[in-house]
Design an enzyme around this catalytic site. Structure first.
Site, PDB file in Angstrom:
ATOM      1  N   GLY A 203      -7.917 -10.430   4.506  1.00 33.17           N
ATOM      2  CA  GLY A 203      -6.478 -10.648   4.365  1.00 33.17           C
ATOM      3  C   GLY A 203      -5.695 -10.153   5.563  1.00 33.17           C
ATOM      4  N   GLN A 204      -4.365 -10.028   5.376  1.00 31.59           N
ATOM      5  CA  GLN A 204      -3.492  -9.677   6.491  1.00 31.59           C
ATOM      6  C   GLN A 204      -3.791  -8.289   7.041  1.00 31.59           C
ATOM      7  OE1 GLN A 204      -1.354 -11.667   8.203  1.00 31.59           O
ATOM      8  NE2 GLN A 204      -1.376  -9.886   9.563  1.00 31.59           N
TER       9      GLN A 204
ATOM     10  N   GLU B  91       7.489  -0.538  11.362  1.00 30.21           N
ATOM     11  CA  GLU B  91       6.402  -1.513  11.200  1.00 30.21           C
ATOM     12  C   GLU B  91       6.955  -2.808  10.621  1.00 30.21           C
ATOM     13  OE1 GLU B  91       4.771  -2.659   8.322  1.00 30.21           O
ATOM     14  OE2 GLU B  91       5.669  -1.465   6.715  1.00 30.21           O
ATOM     15  N   SER B  92       6.349  -3.916  11.018  1.00 33.15           N
ATOM     16  CA  SER B  92       6.903  -5.223  10.659  1.00 33.15           C
ATOM     17  C   SER B  92       6.072  -5.977   9.629  1.00 33.15           C
ATOM     18  CB  SER B  92       7.051  -6.088  11.921  1.00 33.15           C
ATOM     19  OG  SER B  92       5.808  -6.200  12.598  1.00 33.15           O
TER      20      SER B  92
ATOM     21  N   CYS C 158       0.823  -1.211   0.000  1.00 32.42           N
ATOM     22  CA  CYS C 158       0.000   0.000   0.000  1.00 32.42           C
ATOM     23  C   CYS C 158       0.855   1.258   0.000  1.00 32.42           C
ATOM     24  CB  CYS C 158      -0.932   0.003   1.210  1.00 32.42           C
ATOM     25  SG  CYS C 158      -0.088   0.051   2.809  1.00 32.42           S
ATOM     26  N   GLU C 159       2.160   1.121   0.217  1.00 28.72           N
ATOM     27  CA  GLU C 159       3.046   2.286   0.276  1.00 28.72           C
ATOM     28  C   GLU C 159       4.005   2.403  -0.901  1.00 28.72           C
ATOM     29  OE1 GLU C 159       4.711   3.822   3.909  1.00 28.72           O
ATOM     30  OE2 GLU C 159       4.031   2.018   4.939  1.00 28.72           O
TER      31      GLU C 159
END
Length: 448
Positions: A192-193, A114-115, A51-52
């Site tokens: 989803g995730q 963020e992971s 998304c980034e």
């Protein structure tokens, strides 16, 4: 290391409309990998789309041609190359390695540290491997990136901001509701995730959850005990009672438009504002929803800003950030050392083999007819002389590989080991800007 190139399109500096067109869903990865690997000279390829960002990493067998890679990506996504040239960031060698390692460690995310990105990198290499597009070099590069992320998070602990896009979205929703999320109705669309992460963060915030998915069984699988489960057909009705809705699907379609929010929405909700958060690229919510009275829409561009109530900009402790960057630098050096050893090993082996062959031939010629007691002395003298002459080129070859001087490595390997011409382990390469193309409209050089 000039054989490795990266084309990066970072979401923080690219219009959402362009990022949407570049976004590659999981089901589309195989076709994208095949199209990019078909570019002449590309041996291995990795496509990372989140998304980034959308990024392409290519390992070349011959002289790199990033312009061809960009044209292939544009064509595969149904775009012309011109819009991409304006936003493309071209990286080569060390810079490309460093970039992937920083991205995988979460240091290039708008939520620093963020992971979630680690799982996305693993999924990208798995998809590329299934298409036969991952060799030893790219696999080792991804291994280095994942190991870097592990080291960064283990070493910095709480000093590096823990969080994700999902937790940031939930915090933003809580900040927009008068009394926070505790006891409020939150609708999560997706299975989803991203949706899983939103559900976890919202549950921790005390929200009453409803999970809505195209497949109700998958929605039920991620819903916590006590949560409602709905299908997508039930979405319009669910919006009437929800305090907020977060979209986190991988669907390329618009799932919510202004027309879906009828004139009776505000009346039914008794003036309560509906908070809508769209975490998807491509967007699930049409931007025209912003014009609907009583609806507050946030997308990823909004979440990156600091003006959203509840949005806490990532601010890692300076010491933790410095340590993280040191770890990245160490792992970059570790990977490059591995590459240097691998790049130089074959030319050096050939050079030494040719030296030994030369020694054997000269010894046989020089000792023909000599008495047995003189043969060892002559043989040793010849061996020392030839090895002494070969030491300089060998040392220079190793030094050139260590310095990334691919042209020198190829030249020395060709001069002193003629069979090197048949081996493409370390080809000569002169970097060219992406804009070097016959297309006049695509003549610009990408930003660095």
């Amino acid at each position: 290391m000039s054989r490795l190139t990266c084309l990066a399109f970072p979401g923080r500096s690219i219009p959402m409309a362009v990022l949407e067109r570049l976004s590659v869903a999981a089901r589309e990865l195989p076709a994208s990998v095949r199209a990019l690997r078909a570019v002449p000279g590309v041996d291995q390829v990795l496509v990372l789309s989140t998304c980034e960002r959308t990024e392409v990493y290519a390992w070349w067998t011959d002289e790199a041609d990033p312009a061809a890679l960009l044209r292939a990506l544009a064509g595969q996504r149904g775009l012309g190359p011109e819009p991409l040239l304006e936003h493309a960031v071209g990286l080569t060698g060390r810079e490309a390695v460093q970039h992937l390692l920083r991205v995988t460690a979460g240091l290039d995310s708008f939520v620093r540290g963020e992971s979630d990105i680690v799982g996305q990198v693993r999924a990208a290499v798995q998809a590329a491997r299934a298409e036969g597009a991952v060799g030893l070099e790219v696999q080792r590069l991804v291994d280095a990136a994942v190991n870097t992320s592990r080291r960064v998070h283990r070493s910095t602990g709480a000093g590096l901001a823990a969080g994700s896009v999902a937790s940031t979205a939930v915090a933003a929703v809580a900040g927009l509701l008068p009394d926070g999320l505790a006891g409020r109705d939150l609708l999560v669309v997706g299975t989803g995730q991203v949706a899983v992460s939103v559900v976890a963060a919202a549950r921790e915030a005390g929200a009453r959850l409803t999970v809505c998915g195209r497949d109700p069984e998958r929605a039920a699988a991620i819903a916590p005990a006590g949560a409602r489960v709905l299908g997508l057909d039930d979405l319009p009705g669910a919006l009437l009672d929800a305090d907020a809705v977060v979209f986190g699907t991988s669907s390329p379609e618009r799932l919510l438009r202004a027309g879906d929010l009828g004139p009776g929405l505000s009346e039914h909700r008794s003036g309560r504002e509906l908070v809508v958060v769209d975490l998807c690229v491509p967007r699930n919510v049409d931007p025209d929803v912003r014009g609907v009275p009583g609806v507050r829409l946030l997308d990823l561009t909004d979440l990156r800003g600091a003006a959203v109530p509840g949005r806490r900009p990532s601010a890692p402790a300076p010491a933790a950030l410095e340590l993280a960057e040191q770890i990245v630098a160490q792992e970059v050096d570790r990977f490059l050392h591995w590459w240097v050893d691998r790049a130089a090993a074959e030319p050096v082996r050939r050079l030494r083999a040719d030296v030994e062959a030369c020694v054997r031939e000269e010894v046989a010629r020089a000792t023909r007819g000599l008495s047995p007691d003189l043969e060892p002395l002559v043989a040793e003298g010849i061996r020392r002389a030839v090895q002494h002459l070969a030491h300089g080129p060998t040392r220079r070859l190793l030094d050139a590989a260590a310095a990334g001087e691919d042209e020198v490595v190829a030249l020395l390997a060709g001069l002193f080991a003629p069979s090197a011409e048949e081996d493409q382990a370390v080809p000569a390469y002169s970097p060219q800007p992406i804009g070097n193309t016959s297309n006049a409209a695509a003549s610009a050089t990408p930003r660095r």
